[in-house]
Design an enzyme around this catalytic site. Structure first.
Site, short mmCIF file in Angstrom:
data_model
loop_
_atom_site.label_atom_id
_atom_site.label_comp_id
_atom_site.label_asym_id
_atom_site.label_seq_id
_atom_site.Cartn_x
_atom_site.Cartn_y
_atom_site.Cartn_z
N HIS A 47 -7.48 9.59 -1.86
CA HIS A 47 -6.88 9.54 -0.52
C HIS A 47 -7.78 10.14 0.55
O HIS A 47 -8.00 9.54 1.60
CB HIS A 47 -5.52 10.26 -0.54
CG HIS A 47 -4.60 9.86 0.56
ND1 HIS A 47 -3.23 9.82 0.42
CD2 HIS A 47 -4.83 9.48 1.83
CE1 HIS A 47 -2.68 9.43 1.56
NE2 HIS A 47 -3.63 9.23 2.43
N LYS A 67 -2.48 5.58 -3.33
CA LYS A 67 -3.55 6.53 -2.93
C LYS A 67 -3.36 7.81 -3.72
O LYS A 67 -2.37 8.36 -3.65
CB LYS A 67 -3.49 6.92 -1.53
CG LYS A 67 -3.65 5.73 -0.57
CD LYS A 67 -3.83 6.14 0.81
CE LYS A 67 -3.35 5.17 1.68
NZ LYS A 67 -2.83 4.70 2.61
N TYR A 70 3.28 9.77 0.57
CA TYR A 70 4.31 9.13 1.39
C TYR A 70 5.72 9.50 0.92
O TYR A 70 6.70 9.22 1.61
CB TYR A 70 4.16 7.61 1.36
CG TYR A 70 2.83 7.11 1.91
CD1 TYR A 70 1.98 7.94 2.63
CD2 TYR A 70 2.44 5.79 1.71
CE1 TYR A 70 0.77 7.49 3.12
CE2 TYR A 70 1.22 5.33 2.20
CZ TYR A 70 0.39 6.18 2.89
OH TYR A 70 -0.80 5.71 3.37
N ASP A 114 0.84 -1.19 0.00
CA ASP A 114 0.00 0.00 0.00
C ASP A 114 0.87 1.25 0.00
O ASP A 114 1.63 1.49 0.95
CB ASP A 114 -0.91 0.01 1.22
CG ASP A 114 -1.84 1.21 1.23
OD1 ASP A 114 -2.85 1.18 0.50
OD2 ASP A 114 -1.55 2.19 1.95
#
Length: 322
Positions: free
Chosen positions: A120, A76, A47, A42
């Site tokens: 997201h 996401k 990130y 994931d």
């Protein structure tokens, strides 16, 4: 072990989230995770480690450690292990640039398609450039929300990713019952997944049951609720310290984390715990050799505190969950 999504694709019930994983260590970590049996990863543009993840995946493919079709990748948007799965998430500022954002993530990850691409958060913010995921704050320090792009518009752009072959499945993240209901009403391609915070201290039974009733798989992005990362960032209490869960861990001769992950899987949810420690990675995936008795599932149900650990308002100056 996997769950079949509403479009027929299979999603491994346990994955590895890469939030807060340092780019320097991520390559070895992902290679080791694949060796341990992880097939679901994931990711998210926010990130800020997609390029490093891509390098690790490229090495895994080139060395024959695993084939692309054996992985499930979310961002996401071979053996007895389930097929690998990749998912990624669309960031708030890219709601008006869905296709470009997806292609940017694919380029960084060195992939041709995603198994799952998620919205997201259910909010569009001022665009700051494709792939730029810093929070767009106004002069008042509050999130600069774009009022010209509706969630319906964003979703129809997400649907184009499926017809273009860029994503096999699309889904939502951090949507409550009402937003999920609305999405189901206007969707031509039904969301396959709703990725939310859910754990023993924040069970969200109504949302979980609603989604499952309507064919939307629940993924728990914070399945260990209040673990180290959330405690450090948000000061959240950890359910891993709960005496009830500790008692069950002793009863089943498992760790508390394994009890919690098993509980999540037995709820028919997908769990994506995060860890940068090899011993934790190995521990977290060893949850298929036991099953919690019904009375113990009921016992865990009784410790729900309705306590959310993720608090984005700390950074954005606005509570999206209010």
């Amino acid at each position: 072990m996997s769950i079949t999504l509403n479009n027929g694709f299979k999603m491994p019930v346990i994955g590895l989230g890469v939030w807060r994983m340092d780019g320097k260590e991520i390559k070895n970590l992902l290679i080791n995770a694949i060796k341990l049996g992880y097939r679901h990863f994931d990711c998210a543009a926010d990130y800020k480690n997609e390029a490093e993840v891509g390098e690790a995946l490229a090495e895994a493919f080139q060395t024959g450690l695993v084939k692309r079709e054996d992985l499930f990748i979310t961002t996401k948007a071979s053996s007895n292990n389930p097929a690998p799965f990749f998912s990624l998430q669309l960031w708030n500022s890219d709601h008006g640039h869905v296709v470009e954002a997806c292609k940017d993530s694919l380029k960084k990850l060195q992939l041709d398609y995603l198994d799952l691409y998620l919205v997201h958060f259910p909010v569009a913010t001022r665009h700051t450039g494709v792939g730029e995921t810093g929070s767009a704050l106004g002069d008042d320090g509050v999130l600069d929300i774009n009022t010209t792009i509706s969630l319906e518009t964003t979703w129809h752009a997400m649907e184009n990713l499926v017809s273009m072959g860029l994503a096999r499945s699309i889904g939502i993240s951090n949507y409550d019952i009402f937003l999920t209901r609305d999405c189901l009403a206007y969707a031509k391609v039904k969301p396959a997944v709703n990725q939310i915070e859910t754990h023993p201290y924040f069970q969200r039974e109504s949302l979980v049951k609603f989604c499952q009733k309507h064919g939307v798989c629940i993924t728990a992005h914070t399945p260990l609720g209040g673990a180290v990362a959330n405690t450090e960032w948000f000061g959240s209490p950890s359910c891993l310290d709960d005496p009830v869960l500790k008692g069950l861990a002793e009863k089943y001769k498992k760790t508390v984390a394994q009890i919690v992950l098993c509980w999540g899987i037995q709820r028919n949810t997908v769990v994506i715990p995060k860890s940068s420690k090899l011993e934790r990675l190995e521990e977290n995936i060893q949850v298929f050799d036991f099953e919690l008795a019904k009375e113990d599932m009921d016992l865990i149900k009784s410790i729900d505190r309705n306590y959310r650990t993720n608090q984005p308002a700390k950074f954005w100056g606005i509570d999206l969950y209010a």
